[in-house]
Enzyme design. Sequence first.
Site, short mmCIF file in Angstrom:
data_model
loop_
_atom_site.label_atom_id
_atom_site.label_comp_id
_atom_site.label_asym_id
_atom_site.label_seq_id
_atom_site.Cartn_x
_atom_site.Cartn_y
_atom_site.Cartn_z
N LYS A 22 -23.47 2.92 -7.71
CA LYS A 22 -24.44 3.77 -8.39
C LYS A 22 -25.84 3.16 -8.32
O LYS A 22 -26.81 3.84 -7.96
CB LYS A 22 -24.02 3.97 -9.85
CG LYS A 22 -24.88 4.96 -10.58
CD LYS A 22 -24.40 5.17 -12.02
CE LYS A 22 -23.05 5.87 -12.03
NZ LYS A 22 -22.51 6.00 -13.39
N ARG A 91 -25.19 2.59 -17.94
CA ARG A 91 -24.07 3.13 -17.16
C ARG A 91 -23.45 2.05 -16.30
O ARG A 91 -24.14 1.28 -15.65
CB ARG A 91 -24.57 4.24 -16.22
CG ARG A 91 -25.19 5.43 -16.92
CD ARG A 91 -25.98 6.27 -15.93
NE ARG A 91 -26.71 7.33 -16.60
CZ ARG A 91 -26.23 8.56 -16.78
NH1 ARG A 91 -25.03 8.87 -16.33
NH2 ARG A 91 -26.93 9.47 -17.41
N GLY A 100 -14.60 7.57 -14.29
CA GLY A 100 -14.14 7.65 -15.67
C GLY A 100 -13.45 6.40 -16.19
O GLY A 100 -12.95 6.38 -17.30
N MET A 102 -14.74 3.27 -16.49
CA MET A 102 -15.56 2.36 -17.31
C MET A 102 -16.56 3.16 -18.12
O MET A 102 -16.51 4.37 -18.16
CB MET A 102 -16.21 1.32 -16.42
CG MET A 102 -15.17 0.32 -15.90
SD MET A 102 -15.91 -0.89 -14.85
CE MET A 102 -16.66 0.14 -13.62
N ARG A 335 -23.63 9.78 -4.17
CA ARG A 335 -22.75 8.87 -3.43
C ARG A 335 -22.06 9.68 -2.34
O ARG A 335 -22.07 10.90 -2.37
CB ARG A 335 -21.71 8.23 -4.37
CG ARG A 335 -20.81 9.25 -4.98
CD ARG A 335 -19.85 8.66 -6.00
NE ARG A 335 -19.28 9.79 -6.72
CZ ARG A 335 -18.74 9.72 -7.90
NH1 ARG A 335 -18.68 8.59 -8.55
NH2 ARG A 335 -18.23 10.79 -8.47
N HIS A 451 18.26 2.55 3.61
CA HIS A 451 18.70 3.34 4.75
C HIS A 451 18.13 4.75 4.68
O HIS A 451 17.55 5.27 5.63
CB HIS A 451 20.24 3.37 4.78
CG HIS A 451 20.80 4.17 5.92
ND1 HIS A 451 21.10 5.51 5.78
CD2 HIS A 451 21.06 3.85 7.20
CE1 HIS A 451 21.55 5.96 6.94
NE2 HIS A 451 21.54 4.97 7.82
N SER A 781 9.31 -8.38 21.31
CA SER A 781 9.00 -7.27 20.42
C SER A 781 9.24 -7.76 19.00
O SER A 781 10.34 -8.21 18.67
CB SER A 781 9.90 -6.07 20.74
OG SER A 781 9.63 -5.03 19.83
N CYS A 849 8.10 -3.48 16.86
CA CYS A 849 8.94 -2.30 16.67
C CYS A 849 9.47 -2.19 15.24
O CYS A 849 10.29 -1.33 14.95
CB CYS A 849 10.08 -2.26 17.67
SG CYS A 849 11.25 -3.62 17.47
N TYR A 869 1.35 -3.20 22.49
CA TYR A 869 1.71 -1.90 21.92
C TYR A 869 2.33 -2.05 20.54
O TYR A 869 2.76 -3.14 20.16
CB TYR A 869 2.69 -1.15 22.84
CG TYR A 869 4.06 -1.79 22.94
CD1 TYR A 869 5.08 -1.47 22.03
CD2 TYR A 869 4.35 -2.72 23.93
CE1 TYR A 869 6.32 -2.06 22.12
CE2 TYR A 869 5.58 -3.32 24.03
CZ TYR A 869 6.58 -3.00 23.12
OH TYR A 869 7.79 -3.59 23.19
C1 PEP Z 1 13.25 -5.12 12.69
O1 PEP Z 1 13.97 -5.96 12.16
O2 PEP Z 1 12.03 -5.05 12.48
C2 PEP Z 1 13.83 -4.10 13.58
C3 PEP Z 1 13.06 -3.25 14.21
O3 PEP Z 1 15.18 -4.04 13.63
P1 PEP Z 1 16.12 -3.34 12.53
O4 PEP Z 1 15.22 -2.62 11.59
O5 PEP Z 1 16.98 -2.43 13.30
O6 PEP Z 1 16.81 -4.51 11.95
#
Ligand code: PEP
Length: 892
Positions: A22, A91, A100, A102, A335, A451, A781, A849, A869
């Site tokens: 502000k 203020r 809101g 403070m 702002r 899961h 990976s 991954c 990647y």
């Molecule tokens: C991991 O452990 O990050 C992975 C990709 O394998 P998973 O989730 O299948 O154990």
Amino acid sequence: MTTYVYDFHQGNKDLKDLLGGKGANLAEMTNMGLPVPAGFTITTAACREYLAHGKEPDALRDEVGEHLHTLEQAMGRRLGQTDDPLLVSVRSGAKFSMPGMMDTVLNIGLSDASVPGLARQSGSPRFAWDSYRRLLAMFGRTVLGVDGELFDDAVDAAKKARGAGNDLDLDEADLRGLAEMFKTIIRDRTGRDFPQGPREQLDLAIRAVFDSWNGERARLYRRQERIPADLGTAVNVVAMVFGNLGMDSGTGVAFTRDPGNGDQGVYGDYLQNAQGEDVVAGIRNTLPLTALASIDPPAYDRLLSIMATLEQHYRDLCDIEFTIERNKLWMLQTRIGKRTAGAAFRIAVQLVDEGMITMDEALTRVTGAQLAQLMFPRFAAGGRADRIAQGMNASPGAAVGQAVFDSGRAVELAAAGIPVILIRRETNPDDLDGMIAAQGVLTSRGGKTSHAAVVARGMGKTCVCGAEEIDVDAHRRQAVAPGGVVVHEGDVISIDGSSGAVYLGEVPVVPSPVVEYFEGNLVADGSDPLVDAVHRIMTHADGAARLAVRANADTTEDAERARRFGAVGIGLCRTEHMFLGERRKLVERLILADGDEEADAALAALLPLQRGDFVAIFTAMDGLPVTVRLLDPPLHEFLPDLTELSVRVGVATATGEPVADGDAALLVAVRRLHEQNPMLGLRGVRLGLLIPGLVALQVRAIAEAAAICRGRGGDPRLEIMVPLVGAVQELEVVREQAEQVLEEVAVETGVDVQALIGTMIEVPRAALTAGQIAGAAQFFSFGTNDLTQMSWGFSRDDVESSFFSRYLDLGIFGVSPFESLDRDGVGRLVQLAVDEGRAARPEIKLGVCGEHGGDPDSVHFFHRLGLDYVSCSPFRLPVARLEAGRAAVLDR
Ligand code: PEP
Ligand code: MG
């Protein structure tokens, strides 16, 4: 010497750290020559000192005095001067807006002695008493800690006594009466009189704003918004201008574009004869801002011209607060305005088209989180249904369907065209069919990496998990929610994966046009401005990104969707689902095999099935790399449940019935393979080293599938990935076996099947010995799910629902490390492995991954580490692509 106070002329918009949002913007507007009341800002540094030492820095009092003096000279009046009092507002204003959260106190400087002076100068005794009672209530509540309801109740009582509909109907006498009453309330509640000295009022109000930084509301808000707790707030002291001087005065808020959908135009609210807090408090109905055009045309025109100036200057949607005092317009705040996800995309490209920003900047004006919000179907506004429970918002979206309690029933009803919600205590791989069939999944146990949550997110399916208040009884096909509400099979329920809410009954749902666009069902042809905006920004992101984005996919449907959603390969094809369902019996035979012959027969039966899976996936991903991961989960997951089997065998034995064929042998095997900590047990590469023929089977299936695809003119690109490696020796053994099979298949088929062989880095030891492992791996990976689990010693299936909420409350972390990569710990392991892996093998390919591959914050970290990647579930691909582009632009 530190300067603790800045005049508005001394600051600018880039000093938010010091002056708060502000203060910085008031300074900017002052220097732009806009009509801002005079004032000064006390810095966040002063607040930090105060919070650290429990008292204001010594120099502060004098500095405030000097700036107050300057202000008084500019205004030609002294603070609280009896015959013509200068009043100020105090203020709060932190670096990040905390709406809101403070405190603000208006009309500081007014006292018993100066009310008559204000009445005379303004020509309105009513106004003077109105201003005084407002000061008393705000000061009483905010500075002196009196329960605000006492003041509100008194106002209500006064209105009632007069038969008044709203506060404008109260006259001078009423307001004077209220002021007296408020002083009494303050004396009764605090044991002291309202301070009559203007400077004392000012100092106490400043201190109250400092204190409000650590108020309960503010602390909670900061935690939610991940705003650091140690920033402190600035305090703005501003000469009062009055919107409550009559019907030629008023106060309002304005947006330079519609923050709801991005439409261009004039948006906002206006309230005549009112002060700022009246708009927020909603005590009277506001008028649309456009009404000001007829109420006060010159002020309206001036406001529109200032709005245009501000937008050009800030090059973004601005949000403005203003006051009109007797037809004179004053700017109280501006702002960069908050906006919905859809508005963010649309405004970004509008600003490009208007020549205000470049496409690179447009990319920085939107976020992956906003894109994710646009991708989920949602409940239409205004739907009515009863909320019966609250769980975790595991996978966003809105789903409605009949409650079912097992996978089979879900599949059955879905096949008959009936939408269902699968309700389970928790899910396991056996529920996969049911999850696919269902509109959404609701569990009563498990956290955001359970899961159910991981699989649902992967499918882009709505999921609420860990709704512990619900008691799920699959046998009786019902769930009981708090208050004894029973959901029977067939009852319609609605779940909101974005908020975690569970409703009994149907809430109407609307699909996302943005997903329709990614799916290829909608094109950016000018008919939907949101789709056009998303298309333009995504195209630019892809062009800017350095980090490639692959998908985690292990079915043809996922692979095909991944391509449509822009994946440039598969970074993780988990093979475990290929061993489930009908095929599980074959795995059971392999595990129980009594001798090589039986084992070979089981392997031989699995081979064509596996090969078929890979042919389908390589075909869907033709020309793009596919990383196939060898079998990972512990063996017992492929065997019947120990308890169930023990009971079956035990009952049969006790009743003298014959034990079913094979059950006895099965029980022995299940007992032998039972583990206390399966996640740390016989899984990953360890399986391949223990079960003869397993690696060879999988590699053969991969290689033969590739040969078939090549024979059909295809271009399969294989990468074989070994899970859970902790020592280079493990990888060497598997690699040797795999290379041998590849050679055999090449000879047998006459096709030279090439494959890269690499490993996951998901055990801390693998990261710590990455230099050695790179000697045997053509790629790494990072399996950041396991790497997080093992670095913290957190069981990924248990901890999120058991104690993470407490950890979040305590601020031990701001976000689950399973959701966003813990840079300080797990991130260091990744960094180390990247450095040592590259040192040992400069051409090594590096990817991620784990679930973090689709998390915006983590994507930026991986970009900075120079990975090649990230790989994530198909539905998170657009977000990862967008963030990869943003990371590159922000890095420039
Ligand atoms: C991991 O452990 O990050 C992975 C990709 O394998 P998973 O989730 O299948 O154990
Ligand atoms: Mg893993």
